[in-house]
Design a protein around this motif. Structure first.
Motif, PDB file in Angstrom:
ATOM      1  N   GLY A  65      -3.521   0.628   8.666  1.00  0.00           N
ATOM      2  CA  GLY A  65      -4.243  -0.486   9.272  1.00  0.00           C
ATOM      3  C   GLY A  65      -3.395  -1.735   9.446  1.00  0.00           C
ATOM      4  N   GLU A  66      -2.086  -1.581   9.416  1.00  0.00           N
ATOM      5  CA  GLU A  66      -1.164  -2.713   9.587  1.00  0.00           C
ATOM      6  C   GLU A  66      -0.905  -2.937  11.065  1.00  0.00           C
ATOM      7  N   ARG A  67      -0.881  -4.176  11.472  1.00  0.00           N
ATOM      8  CA  ARG A  67      -0.646  -4.526  12.875  1.00  0.00           C
ATOM      9  C   ARG A  67       0.807  -4.957  13.057  1.00  0.00           C
ATOM     10  N   ILE A  68       1.668  -4.027  13.377  1.00  0.00           N
ATOM     11  CA  ILE A  68       3.061  -4.338  13.690  1.00  0.00           C
ATOM     12  C   ILE A  68       3.134  -4.529  15.194  1.00  0.00           C
ATOM     13  N   PRO A  69       3.605  -5.693  15.659  1.00  0.00           N
ATOM     14  CA  PRO A  69       3.682  -5.887  17.111  1.00  0.00           C
ATOM     15  C   PRO A  69       4.696  -4.927  17.733  1.00  0.00           C
ATOM     16  N   PHE A  70       4.447  -4.532  18.977  1.00  0.00           N
ATOM     17  CA  PHE A  70       5.373  -3.650  19.683  1.00  0.00           C
ATOM     18  C   PHE A  70       5.294  -3.949  21.165  1.00  0.00           C
ATOM     19  N   ASN A  71       6.281  -3.470  21.898  1.00  0.00           N
ATOM     20  CA  ASN A  71       6.308  -3.669  23.338  1.00  0.00           C
ATOM     21  C   ASN A  71       6.630  -2.352  24.036  1.00  0.00           C
ATOM     22  N   CYS A  72       7.848  -1.862  23.849  1.00  0.00           N
ATOM     23  CA  CYS A  72       8.303  -0.699  24.620  1.00  0.00           C
ATOM     24  C   CYS A  72       7.955   0.639  23.981  1.00  0.00           C
ATOM     25  N   ARG A  73       7.775   0.697  22.676  1.00  0.00           N
ATOM     26  CA  ARG A  73       7.539   1.922  21.906  1.00  0.00           C
ATOM     27  C   ARG A  73       8.647   2.955  22.106  1.00  0.00           C
ATOM     28  N   THR A 104      11.513   5.283  14.373  1.00  0.00           N
ATOM     29  CA  THR A 104      11.955   5.787  13.075  1.00  0.00           C
ATOM     30  C   THR A 104      10.897   6.709  12.497  1.00  0.00           C
ATOM     31  N   PRO A 105      11.223   7.987  12.285  1.00  0.00           N
ATOM     32  CA  PRO A 105      10.245   8.895  11.674  1.00  0.00           C
ATOM     33  C   PRO A 105      10.012   8.532  10.203  1.00  0.00           C
ATOM     34  N   VAL A 106       8.802   8.772   9.714  1.00  0.00           N
ATOM     35  CA  VAL A 106       8.528   8.517   8.299  1.00  0.00           C
ATOM     36  C   VAL A 106       9.276   9.546   7.460  1.00  0.00           C
ATOM     37  N   LYS A 107       9.710   9.101   6.297  1.00  0.00           N
ATOM     38  CA  LYS A 107      10.398   9.977   5.345  1.00  0.00           C
ATOM     39  C   LYS A 107       9.820   9.720   3.966  1.00  0.00           C
ATOM     40  N   GLN A 117       0.836  -1.199   0.000  1.00  0.00           N
ATOM     41  CA  GLN A 117       0.000   0.000   0.000  1.00  0.00           C
ATOM     42  C   GLN A 117       0.874   1.254   0.000  1.00  0.00           C
ATOM     43  N   THR A 118       0.507   2.232  -0.787  1.00  0.00           N
ATOM     44  CA  THR A 118       1.212   3.514  -0.807  1.00  0.00           C
ATOM     45  C   THR A 118       0.209   4.607  -0.453  1.00  0.00           C
ATOM     46  N   LYS A 119       0.589   5.446   0.517  1.00  0.00           N
ATOM     47  CA  LYS A 119      -0.299   6.527   0.944  1.00  0.00           C
ATOM     48  C   LYS A 119       0.521   7.754   1.305  1.00  0.00           C
ATOM     49  N   MET A 120      -0.152   8.889   1.326  1.00  0.00           N
ATOM     50  CA  MET A 120       0.437  10.128   1.809  1.00  0.00           C
ATOM     51  C   MET A 120       0.142  10.223   3.301  1.00  0.00           C
ATOM     52  N   VAL A 121       1.201  10.470   4.089  1.00  0.00           N
ATOM     53  CA  VAL A 121       1.048  10.542   5.544  1.00  0.00           C
ATOM     54  C   VAL A 121       1.718  11.809   6.061  1.00  0.00           C
ATOM     55  N   HIS A 122       1.379  12.194   7.279  1.00  0.00           N
ATOM     56  CA  HIS A 122       1.964  13.359   7.927  1.00  0.00           C
ATOM     57  C   HIS A 122       3.393  13.041   8.343  1.00  0.00           C
ATOM     58  N   SER A 123       4.306  13.965   8.163  1.00  0.00           N
ATOM     59  CA  SER A 123       5.730  13.709   8.407  1.00  0.00           C
ATOM     60  C   SER A 123       6.112  13.633   9.880  1.00  0.00           C
ATOM     61  N   GLN A 124       5.266  14.136  10.778  1.00  0.00           N
ATOM     62  CA  GLN A 124       5.620  14.184  12.191  1.00  0.00           C
ATOM     63  C   GLN A 124       5.085  12.973  12.963  1.00  0.00           C
ATOM     64  N   GLN A 125       5.388  11.776  12.454  1.00  0.00           N
ATOM     65  CA  GLN A 125       4.999  10.549  13.139  1.00  0.00           C
ATOM     66  C   GLN A 125       5.996   9.447  12.825  1.00  0.00           C
ATOM     67  N   THR A 126       5.947   8.395  13.628  1.00  0.00           N
ATOM     68  CA  THR A 126       6.841   7.262  13.405  1.00  0.00           C
ATOM     69  C   THR A 126       6.214   6.312  12.391  1.00  0.00           C
ATOM     70  N   VAL A 127       7.031   5.399  11.900  1.00  0.00           N
ATOM     71  CA  VAL A 127       6.540   4.381  10.970  1.00  0.00           C
ATOM     72  C   VAL A 127       5.465   3.533  11.654  1.00  0.00           C
ATOM     73  N   GLU A 174       3.353   4.407  14.073  1.00  0.00           N
ATOM     74  CA  GLU A 174       2.107   5.181  14.164  1.00  0.00           C
ATOM     75  C   GLU A 174       1.402   5.240  12.806  1.00  0.00           C
ATOM     76  N   ALA A 175       2.159   5.463  11.746  1.00  0.00           N
ATOM     77  CA  ALA A 175       1.567   5.516  10.405  1.00  0.00           C
ATOM     78  C   ALA A 175       0.992   4.159  10.025  1.00  0.00           C
ATOM     79  N   ALA A 176       1.707   3.093  10.340  1.00  0.00           N
ATOM     80  CA  ALA A 176       1.240   1.748  10.001  1.00  0.00           C
ATOM     81  C   ALA A 176      -0.087   1.450  10.696  1.00  0.00           C
ATOM     82  N   HIS A 177      -0.180   1.763  11.979  1.00  0.00           N
ATOM     83  CA  HIS A 177      -1.403   1.480  12.735  1.00  0.00           C
ATOM     84  C   HIS A 177      -2.541   2.412  12.361  1.00  0.00           C
TER      85      HIS A 177
END
Length: 115
Positions: A61-69, A90-93, A42-52, A54-57
């Motif tokens: 709508g992608e479920r990347i597992p996480f623990n500590c954030r 990692t910030p989105v670029k 999937q390719t989308k336009m996202v806001h630059s002030q977020q992490t990968v 945050e953008a995925a979730h």
């Protein structure tokens, strides 16, 4: 619980809040704009002030597992080209191409979950 598990839990407990605060400060310094990001197919336009992560979730709508954030545990790793990145730190670029759904990452996540 092994000594490695204990050490990792202590590391996360002590460092997650300062590292999260540092990441939020870093994100606020990025100029606000829309960037093009591809996650899996999937390719989308996202806001630059977020992490990968945050953008995925939030957007893909992608479920990347996480623990500590906070980029400590490695549970949220994904592939950017041929390297692994910690998506929560990692910030989105513009032009990023992230892969979260390949067999190598499945095995890696299983290994981090087993610790």
């Amino acid at each position: 619980m092994s000594s490695t598990e204990t050490a990792n839990k202590m590391k996360i407990a002590l460092l997650k809040y300062p590292k999260r605060a540092a990441m939020q400060a870093q994100l606020k310094q990025i100029p606000p704009r829309q960037v093009k990001v591809q996650i899996n197919n999937q390719t989308k336009m996202v806001h630059s002030q977020q992490t990968v992560l945050e953008a995925a979730h939030n957007i893909f709508g992608e479920r990347i597992p996480f623990n500590c954030r906070a980029g400590i545990c490695g549970a949220c790793e994904a592939k950017l080209g041929n390297e692994r990145i910690r998506t929560c730190y990692t910030p989105v670029k513009d032009g990023m191409r992230i892969v979260t759904l390949d067999k190598e990452m499945e095995h890696w996540r299983q290994g981090t979950a087993d610790e």
